[in-house]
Design an enzyme around this catalytic site. Structure first.
Site, mmCIF file in Angstrom:
data_model
loop_
_atom_site.group_PDB
_atom_site.id
_atom_site.type_symbol
_atom_site.label_atom_id
_atom_site.label_comp_id
_atom_site.label_asym_id
_atom_site.label_seq_id
_atom_site.Cartn_x
_atom_site.Cartn_y
_atom_site.Cartn_z
ATOM 1 N N ASN A 134 0.808 -1.228 0.000
ATOM 2 C CA ASN A 134 0.000 0.000 0.000
ATOM 3 C C ASN A 134 0.836 1.271 0.000
ATOM 4 O O ASN A 134 0.368 2.322 -0.417
ATOM 5 C CB ASN A 134 -0.998 0.003 1.163
ATOM 6 N N LYS A 194 12.788 -6.543 1.032
ATOM 7 C CA LYS A 194 11.906 -7.237 0.084
ATOM 8 C C LYS A 194 10.869 -6.256 -0.447
ATOM 9 O O LYS A 194 10.068 -5.718 0.327
ATOM 10 C CB LYS A 194 11.186 -8.404 0.751
ATOM 11 N N GLY A 249 2.881 -5.049 7.878
ATOM 12 C CA GLY A 249 1.869 -5.788 7.135
ATOM 13 C C GLY A 249 0.737 -6.191 8.048
ATOM 14 O O GLY A 249 0.460 -5.526 9.056
ATOM 15 N N GLU A 252 4.809 -3.643 12.647
ATOM 16 C CA GLU A 252 3.912 -2.502 12.387
ATOM 17 C C GLU A 252 2.721 -3.070 11.641
ATOM 18 O O GLU A 252 2.833 -3.420 10.462
ATOM 19 C CB GLU A 252 4.616 -1.465 11.499
ATOM 20 N N LEU A 253 1.587 -3.166 12.317
ATOM 21 C CA LEU A 253 0.475 -3.928 11.731
ATOM 22 C C LEU A 253 -0.730 -3.037 11.434
ATOM 23 O O LEU A 253 -0.595 -1.825 11.338
ATOM 24 C CB LEU A 253 0.125 -5.081 12.672
ATOM 25 N N CYS A 269 -2.770 2.101 6.805
ATOM 26 C CA CYS A 269 -2.865 1.367 8.076
ATOM 27 C C CYS A 269 -3.416 2.242 9.192
ATOM 28 O O CYS A 269 -4.149 1.781 10.057
ATOM 29 C CB CYS A 269 -1.492 0.858 8.468
ATOM 30 N N GLU A 319 -10.408 -4.523 10.300
ATOM 31 C CA GLU A 319 -9.848 -3.595 9.316
ATOM 32 C C GLU A 319 -10.452 -3.912 7.946
ATOM 33 O O GLU A 319 -10.431 -5.060 7.515
ATOM 34 C CB GLU A 319 -8.328 -3.792 9.285
#
Ligand code: NAD
Length: 490
Positions: free
Chosen positions: A160, A183, A235, A257-258, A291, A391
């Protein structure tokens, strides 16, 4: 008809950069990248595989001792040069942001400026990595603390906002003396490929930053790799669970970090026009796929209906469409599957008692071949319903009324997530009172994203993750502490 495709001739060529070698593809499958505004292929390339990860880790570990030993002022200067080059190349980066995931073109310059700021901010730390001395107890001794890098940091980011997410990690990791294996997500790879070109141009030694473009298997190979000292993952929570399980095998530290379901609390005393404009950004920002977007609106009952009408009217003025057009404010979601999932969640919200105020239907006409949904407002949403608790990751806002400050705080905190929280009020003491009770990593009062700068810590509580990126807290994430005790007695 449909919208124009991005200019394929400007897409970067190299999907992998390992040490000094830039490679067009890796040892994995051929992947066809889709532009979400038209559903058409932009480019095909071969993804990385586990063997490529091995090579990238070896290159990073080979480069790391010299990178660690480089005087801080030299590391700082390289990072400053990178920042300046990112700014210089902003016009080349901007179309890639749109091409990779349908980001609106007008957001491009801001994203480059933000990436540059991160390297400048953390470059400024690179020459200030001091330790401290400790007055120890028990006998004459000299004791000191130093902050050491982990070695190689593996960075896994989502589609995103790959440039935003990756630079948020790379800048502190590099400043602290770590090398990086990054990545790029296969479905949004172009800005990170471009960033690698700029890193090379800035004169970073080969191997300090390595890129592997690939899917989940490549991420998994990084997590299980014994040569990586720390993983930073940005993610979803479901993937984070798999990563933590795998990292247990190598006892690897993992920063997370979600996702979020960030509350926006609007009190009757707020500047309603400003609050509505900012409230809408929860649906619009990153095409609804941010997020930290404020997607759970809690509105004081006294102003509930007028506020909803204001939101609806403003939503009607947001142009949704061709992300390459300068007057577009919202583009498509990432894929057909995402669109179906979002629509399914909206239908579920309605069946659980939500009132559809606007949106909800896929856009046709010119929009039909892309994955477009208008701003979708769902009012009277029960705090227990699935759409209020999960979410959505699309341009959907759910709205629930409240009657008192106490209830607003309770509703805001009644979530598994704890990433962002937004409070709108003109009452100063209420602003602090409520902000200090929010179980969220970042609380903004009368704001909607302005806080997201490299100088402040950003991260989640509860299921939104742990660890912080940004600020001195962000630097510390990529340092481990060594204490040295020296006996002063003969
Ligand atoms: P995702 O978890 O599906 O994928 C994220 C990355 O992990 C991708 O690069 C993917 O290839 C990789 N991956 C997948 N399985 C893996 C595995 N088993 N091992 C290692 N790597 C693996 O998430 P997504 O759908 O790409 O992104 C959306 C999610 O990211 C949302 O939940 C969003 O809120 C979150 N997000 C959080 C932040 C933040 O800063 N807190 C920022 C952006 C996005």
């Amino acid at each position: 008809m449909g919208f124009p495709n991005p200019d394929r001739s400007v897409l970067p060529e190299h999907a992998l950069v390992i040490g000094a070698a830039a490679e067009t593809g890796g040892g994995g499958d051929v992947f066809a990248h889709i532009y979400p505004a038209t559903g058409e292929v932009t480019r095909e390339f071969r993804l990385a595989n586990a063997g490529d990860v091995d090579r990238a880790v070896a290159a990073a570990n080979a480069a790391q001792p010299a990178w660690r030993a480089m005087p801080g002022d030299k590391r700082r200067d390289l990072m400053f040069r990178l920042a300046a080059l990112i700014e210089e190349k902003a016009a080349e980066m901007t179309p890639l942001l749109t091409a990779e995931n349908g980001s609106i073109i007008i957001a491009g310059p801001h994203m480059s400026a933000d990436a540059a700021q991160k390297f400048r901010y953390f470059g400024g730390w690179a020459d200030k990595i001091d330790g401290r001395t400790v007055q120890t107890w028990g006998g004459p001794a000299h004791d000191y603390v130093s902050y050491e890098p982990y070695g190689t940091v593996g960075i896994i980011v989502p589609w995103n906002g790959p440039l935003f997410a990756a630079t948020m990690v790379m800048a502190p990791a590099l400043a602290a003396g770590n090398c990086v294996v990054l990545k790029a997500p296969e479905n949004a790879p172009y800005t990170l490929m471009k960033l690698m070109e700029i890193i090379r141009l800035a004169g970073f030694p080969p191997g300090v930053v390595n890129l592997v473009t690939g899917g989940p298997d490549v991420g998994a190979a990084m997590v299980s790799h014994p040569g990586i000292g720390k993983i930073e993952f940005i993610g979803s929570g479901n993937t984070a669970k798999k990563i933590l399980a795998s990292a247990a095998e190598t006892l690897k530290p993992v920063g997370l970090e979600l996702g979020g379901k960030s509350a926006v609390v609007v009190f009757a005393d707020a500047d309603l026009q400003a609050a509505a404009k900012r409230g809408l950004s929860g649906a619009v920002s990153a095409n609804g796929q941010g997020c930290v977007n404020g997607t759970r609106l809690l509105v004081e009952r006294a102003i509930y209906e007028p506020y909803l009408q204001m939101l609806q009217a403003m939503a009607g003025h947001v142009k949704v469409g061709d992300p390459l057009a300068m007057d577009t404010f919202m583009g498509p979601v990432i894929s057909e599957a995402a669109l179906d999932r979002i629509q399914g969640m909206v239908a579920g919200g309605v069946s659980e008692g939500g009132r559809l105020v606007c949106g909800g239907e896929r856009l046709g006409g010119d929009h039909a071949s892309g994955y477009f949904l208008p701003i979708t407002l769902l009012a009277d949403v029960s705090p227990e319903s699935r759409i209020a608790r999960n979410e959505v990751f699309g341009p959907v806002l759910v709205v629930t009324p409240f009657d008192s400050e106490e209830e607003a705080v309770a509703l805001a905190n009644d979530s598994d997530y704890g990433l962002g929280a937004y409070v709108h009020t003109t009452n100063l003491s209420r602003a602090h009172r409520v902000a200090n009770r929010m179980m969220a990593g970042q609380v903004q009062v009368n704001g909607s994203g302005e806080a997201m700068t490299p100088c402040v810590p950003f991260g989640g509580m509860k299921h939104s993750g742990h660890g912080r990126l940004g600020g001195i807290e962000g630097l510390r994430e990529f340092q481990q502490v060594r204490n040295v005790w020296v006996n002063l007695q003969d």
